[in-house]
Design an enzyme around this catalytic site. Structure first.
Site, short mmCIF file in Angstrom:
data_model
loop_
_atom_site.label_atom_id
_atom_site.label_comp_id
_atom_site.label_asym_id
_atom_site.label_seq_id
_atom_site.Cartn_x
_atom_site.Cartn_y
_atom_site.Cartn_z
CB SER A 134 -0.77 0.11 1.20
OG SER A 134 -1.77 1.12 1.20
CE LYS A 160 -4.71 -0.30 0.14
NZ LYS A 160 -5.72 -0.86 1.03
CG LEU A 161 -1.21 3.88 -6.77
CD1 LEU A 161 -1.19 4.58 -8.01
CD2 LEU A 161 0.05 3.95 -6.16
CE LYS A 162 -4.20 3.51 2.11
NZ LYS A 162 -5.58 2.93 2.83
CG ASP A 188 -7.97 2.03 0.55
OD1 ASP A 188 -7.52 1.34 1.26
OD2 ASP A 188 -9.30 2.48 0.50
CG ASN A 190 -8.30 4.49 3.61
OD1 ASN A 190 -7.32 4.72 2.88
ND2 ASN A 190 -8.78 3.74 4.27
CD GLU A 213 -8.94 -1.10 -0.01
OE1 GLU A 213 -8.07 -1.27 -0.51
OE2 GLU A 213 -8.84 -1.29 1.17
CG ASP A 238 -10.96 -1.46 4.30
OD1 ASP A 238 -9.72 -0.99 4.08
OD2 ASP A 238 -11.36 -1.70 5.52
CE LYS A 262 -8.06 -2.98 6.23
NZ LYS A 262 -7.91 -1.70 6.61
N GLY A 290 -4.44 -4.76 5.40
CA GLY A 290 -3.41 -4.36 6.59
C GLY A 290 -3.80 -3.26 7.50
C1 LIG Z 1 -2.25 -0.54 4.31
C2 LIG Z 1 -3.45 0.27 4.77
O1 LIG Z 1 -3.66 0.93 3.55
N1 LIG Z 1 -4.14 0.06 5.65
C3 LIG Z 1 -5.61 0.66 5.69
C4 LIG Z 1 -5.53 2.02 5.90
C5 LIG Z 1 -4.76 2.52 7.12
C6 LIG Z 1 -4.13 3.80 7.17
C7 LIG Z 1 -3.51 4.22 8.15
C8 LIG Z 1 -3.39 3.60 9.14
C9 LIG Z 1 -2.76 4.10 10.18
C10 LIG Z 1 -2.46 3.35 11.51
C11 LIG Z 1 -3.18 2.15 11.60
C12 LIG Z 1 -3.85 1.53 10.60
C13 LIG Z 1 -3.97 2.30 9.45
C14 LIG Z 1 -4.71 1.66 8.28
C15 LIG Z 1 -6.55 0.44 4.40
O2 LIG Z 1 -6.36 -0.58 3.71
O3 LIG Z 1 -7.45 0.99 4.28
MG LIG Z 2 -8.69 0.15 2.70
#
Ligand SMILES: CC(=O)N[C@@H](Cc1ccc2ccccc2c1)C(=O)O
Ligand SMILES: [Mg+2]
Length: 367
Positions: A134, A160-162, A188, A190, A213, A238, A262, A290
């Site tokens: 990620s 995976k690009l945020k 992703d 979020n 995502e 997610d 998750k 993750g």
């Molecule tokens: C790897 C990945 O993108 N994880 C999460 C987002 C995320 C982002 C920031 C975080 C900060 C602290 C703890 C958990 C976190 C999870 C997701 O899939 O959306």
């Molecule tokens: Mg996510």
């Protein structure tokens, strides 16, 4: 198996590089580790919650409080086995990440005492897995391209690009044109977009993404279903999926065709397996997300990600992608894969010197 006491331990792991998402920027991973002491030995787990309630309604201090005052006292009288934990906690509403940590620590203790690995217990079919990575939002496109280049060279099977409003079409287009059509690429958000952004997001269809995502709010299944009907790129959920029932509701409403599982977000590894089974019954692929876990969560997630329905690379990256130093021995990518721990329980235990060095607080909850 009887509970004799529980240790709550806070650790702070500095990230090798700041991790920026639409939720904010993370430079340190504060984590809550749970160690259960039972008459059959000890078990370890970690809580997925972040320091603040931005990813989900839970946060670390709240999780520690609900574990200390409600979850652990409810388990002391119980003759424990893995299936007994969730029913014993059902009358306490919500707090799925706190419940997941406690259930997983009990599961780890129960499995260690029987010499069974979590992978075998869950029904794993692979001994090593291709994994994804990620990539956070960066200040410049060049910085993003350098990061992606480094991760592809390391052997990651998926990038995976945020994304967030203002950082979406251009970074995706530049990564696609720089690294070619064969790289498995996902985005992703979020939950950063609004239903009115659907037409804008539909332009991502041009880049051959494996999924988009969680573009919208966790409780807006209708907006996800509407976007899914407008575009060819699969929608992955997610934050929306906190139980097997949520998964059925989302699938039936056409809100997703892929699920990021998750264990912390859904209440534990047993519920995670139920979601895996429900998705498989509907022909949906799943992958393991993750939460910047320490090696304790990383090990357990690898066991889950080895189940047959986990056909897409997950966000279980090598330790070095996040941390210089971890509470366990590092997980390293070998030929683009991570090995699934084969030892009893989650298959790893904290390295005492690393654990001490990274600890910021501990407390003991006696029976
Ligand atoms: C790897 C990945 O993108 N994880 C999460 C987002 C995320 C982002 C920031 C975080 C900060 C602290 C703890 C958990 C976190 C999870 C997701 O899939 O959306
Ligand atoms: Mg996510």
């Amino acid at each position: 198996m009887k509970l004799e006491g529980v240790e709550l331990r806070r650790v702070a792991l500095p990230l090798v590089t700041p991790f920026r998402t639409s939720l904010g920027t993370q430079t340190v991973r504060d984590a809550l580790l749970v160690r259960v002491a039972t008459d059959e030995g000890e078990g370890w787990a970690e809580c997925a919650a972040e320091d603040d309630p931005t990813y989900s309604p839970e946060y670390l201090e709240g999780a520690a409080d609900v574990i200390r005052r409600f979850l652990v006292p409810a388990l002391f009288p119980i003759d424990l086995d893995p299936a007994a934990v969730a029913p014993a906690l059902r009358h306490l509403r919500g707090h799925v990440m706190a419940k997941s940590a406690v259930e997983t620590a009990v599961l780890d203790a129960w499995l260690r005492a029987r010499g069974v690995s979590l992978a075998a217990y869950l029904g794993a079919v692979r001994r090593s897995l291709p994994v994804g990575v990620s990539v956070g939002i960066t200040d410049t496109i060049d910085e993003l391209l350098d990061t992606v280049d480094r991760h592809l060279a390391a052997g990651y099977a998926r990038v995976k690009l945020k994304i967030e409003p203002g950082w979406d079409l251009e970074p995706v287009a530049r990564v696609r044109e720089t690294f070619g059509a064969d790289v498995m690429l996902t985005v992703d958000a979020n939950t950063a977009y609004r239903p009115a952004d659907a037409r804008h997001l539909a332009e991502l269809d041009a880049y051959g993404l494996a999924m988009i995502e969680q573009p919208f709010a966790p409780d807006d299944l209708h907006a996800h279903a509407r976007l899914a009907a407008m575009i060819g790129t699969p929608i992955c959920l997610d934050e929306s999926i906190t139980s097997a029932r949520d998964a059925v509701t989302a699938i039936r409403q056409g809100a997703c065709s892929i699920i990021n599982i998750k264990p912390g977000r859904v209440g534990g590894y047993l519920e995670a397996r139920r979601i895996h089974d429900v998705a498989a019954a509907h022909g949906l692929p799943v992958w393991c997300g993750g939460m910047l876990e320490t090696g304790l969560g990383r090990a357990a997630n690898l066991a889950l990600a080895a189940l047959p329905g986990f056909t897409l690379p997950g966000d279980i990256s090598a330790t070095a992608r996040y941390y210089e130093r971890d509470v366990t021995a590092p997980f390293t990518l070998v030929n683009g894969e991570l090995a699934v721990p084969a030892g009893p329980g989650i298959g790893v235990t904290p390295e005492p010197s690393d654990l001490e060095a990274l600890t910021t607080a501990t407390e003991w909850i006696p029976a």
